[in-house]
Design a protein around this motif. Structure first.
Motif, PDB file in Angstrom:
ATOM      1  N   ASN A 184      32.664  34.346  35.179  1.00  0.00           N
ATOM      2  CA  ASN A 184      31.608  35.345  35.394  1.00  0.00           C
ATOM      3  C   ASN A 184      30.754  35.090  36.630  1.00  0.00           C
ATOM      4  O   ASN A 184      30.134  36.004  37.153  1.00  0.00           O
ATOM      5  N   LYS A 200      37.270  26.994  41.619  1.00  0.00           N
ATOM      6  CA  LYS A 200      36.423  28.090  42.112  1.00  0.00           C
ATOM      7  C   LYS A 200      35.693  27.658  43.377  1.00  0.00           C
ATOM      8  O   LYS A 200      35.684  28.358  44.386  1.00  0.00           O
ATOM      9  N   THR A 249      41.887  29.248  39.417  1.00  0.00           N
ATOM     10  CA  THR A 249      40.675  29.942  38.950  1.00  0.00           C
ATOM     11  C   THR A 249      40.941  30.720  37.673  1.00  0.00           C
ATOM     12  O   THR A 249      40.024  31.003  36.908  1.00  0.00           O
ATOM     13  N   TYR A 261      40.790  36.638  39.850  1.00  0.00           N
ATOM     14  CA  TYR A 261      40.026  35.391  40.057  1.00  0.00           C
ATOM     15  C   TYR A 261      38.619  35.526  39.477  1.00  0.00           C
ATOM     16  O   TYR A 261      38.091  34.597  38.863  1.00  0.00           O
ATOM     17  N   GLU A 262      38.034  36.724  39.696  1.00  0.00           N
ATOM     18  CA  GLU A 262      36.632  36.930  39.277  1.00  0.00           C
ATOM     19  C   GLU A 262      36.492  37.107  37.759  1.00  0.00           C
ATOM     20  O   GLU A 262      35.512  36.673  37.170  1.00  0.00           O
ATOM     21  N   THR A 263      37.481  37.756  37.178  1.00  0.00           N
ATOM     22  CA  THR A 263      37.381  38.136  35.762  1.00  0.00           C
ATOM     23  C   THR A 263      37.229  36.931  34.845  1.00  0.00           C
ATOM     24  O   THR A 263      36.495  36.971  33.857  1.00  0.00           O
ATOM     25  N   HIS A 315      40.199  40.409  41.835  1.00  0.00           N
ATOM     26  CA  HIS A 315      39.634  40.869  40.563  1.00  0.00           C
ATOM     27  C   HIS A 315      40.023  39.913  39.425  1.00  0.00           C
ATOM     28  O   HIS A 315      39.219  39.634  38.525  1.00  0.00           O
ATOM     29  N   PHE A 334      31.800  34.108  39.516  1.00  0.00           N
ATOM     30  CA  PHE A 334      32.607  34.122  40.718  1.00  0.00           C
ATOM     31  C   PHE A 334      32.650  35.546  41.276  1.00  0.00           C
ATOM     32  O   PHE A 334      33.462  36.365  40.874  1.00  0.00           O
ATOM     33  N   ILE A 335      31.718  35.825  42.189  1.00  0.00           N
ATOM     34  CA  ILE A 335      31.678  37.149  42.815  1.00  0.00           C
ATOM     35  C   ILE A 335      32.060  36.941  44.286  1.00  0.00           C
ATOM     36  O   ILE A 335      31.232  36.501  45.094  1.00  0.00           O
ATOM     37  N   ILE A 336      33.278  37.256  44.612  1.00  0.00           N
ATOM     38  CA  ILE A 336      33.762  36.955  45.966  1.00  0.00           C
ATOM     39  C   ILE A 336      32.967  37.729  47.017  1.00  0.00           C
ATOM     40  O   ILE A 336      32.634  37.194  48.071  1.00  0.00           O
TER      41      ILE A 336
END
Lengths: 224, 224
Positions: B176, B129, B117, B171-173, B169, B178-180
């Motif tokens: 955009n 993802k 990711t 993985y999400e950064t 954090h 990807f909000i776990i």
């Protein structure tokens, strides 16, 4: 084990993973029903899809309706549930860790190159042969002069590796320069000795039958 | 544990594998010396090469001079040697098998896509993802409404997964969308709850520090 225990094992005869819990159950003298899955026909049973929805793979041990998946996890479960007979893992924590380490090594380092010795060709096959020999030599060192990997008694690590033994003939057949006994005489002697155990003789298929199966695999890969 | 026991742990701070035995030792209140390996500088210590010549990887637990390698094997060893405090694996064989199954699932199915990711781009990143979310959702189902994967008490499976939490954090950064927490609110709540444990707070690095490390990885892969 309660008398009304129901034990079912889903397997596929040439799979070294499937052989592991079979041998463990036989060593423990646990009565169980073995069911062969039709993996070549791409015709998995509804039972395996229901019992192992995550991986959809054999082996699956089903104990009183509850599934235990993944071969090493099933062997550890068998060792823990039927603990009064034929202990498989050593009792000492350090020796247990060592047995688990080398079992894990076999799956991580031997399975893929060993498979490639007969399912690839050219440089890929040559590299796979070298890698397989390297890994088997490391294991030969671990075995040393012991009767079994487990010492005087066979155990978890023996069960981890023995399924590969019935494939040796297949590995050798498709590469004339690959004579495992010349490289790893102790492993081959161990395999022969191991084949005399009832549990192993009952489960391990004949090397010739495995070779026939290997030929089918090669046809699928377009190598024959 | 004998008073003169010597326990050393070789680790690398951002590694979720290295975090596992640290948390296990802290939960058991075992005194140990932690030694950081310089893996980024390609400067492995002679001790790690001597203690783990096969894989040359962290974590390595060294107990009275004897090495135990591979994170899950080390955690099981810790649980078996220091068994009087904070049991990690359940005592019931079926529940033990389940904990081992899901821990194995995390390493087989989550590690690679999660890493991708932030260390790949385009379609490969998008696929990673999707795969990560799928695996985390399966684990969210396993957690259900329990406080910990181990039930009321945290245990083996909690230790298996928690190292990934401080990477969320990162993985999400780099994606955009990807909000776990939106996909797996229970896992995120579990992670937050888990961070309040002393053993975890002590071992898990700050998400921002992991993000900085992730940036270095991206530079190595030519993504920044």
């Amino acid at each position: 084990m309660a008398k009304d225990d129901e034990v079912i094992l889903l397997g596929f005869w040439p799979s070294m993973f499937g052989m592991r819990p079979r041998i463990a159950l036989d060593e423990k003298e646990v009565a169980y029903e073995y069911r062969e899955e039709d993996l070549m026909g791409n015709n998995k049973s509804s039972l395996i899809l229901q019992m192992n929805p995550i991986h959809k793979k054999i082996p699956v041990l089903i104990h009183n309706g509850k599934p235990i998946c993944e071969s090493f996890i099933a062997v550890e479960y068998i060792d823990e549930v039927w603990k009064d007979k034929a202990p498989l893992l050593p009792s000492d924590p350090y020796e247990r860790a060592q047995a688990r380490f080398w079992a894990d090594y076999i799956d991580k380092k031997l399975y893929v190159p060993a498979r490639k010795t007969h399912s690839t060709k050219g440089d890929e096959q040559e590299a796979a042969k070298k890698e397989s020999i390297e890994v088997l030599k490391v294991l030969e060192g671990v075995l040393g002069d012991k009767t079994y990997f487990g010492g005087d008694n066979f155990g978890y690590l023996d069960i981890a590796l023995i399924g590969f033994y019935c494939w040796f003939h297949t590995y050798e057949t498709y590469d004339n320069n690959f004579i495992i006994e010349a490289e790893c005489p102790k492993i081959v002697a161990w395999g022969k000795r191991f084949m005399q155990r009832d549990s192993v003789a009952k489960t391990l298929p004949d090397q010739q039958k495995v070779l026939e199966f290997g030929k089918v695999i090669r046809q699928i890969y377009g190598l024959e």
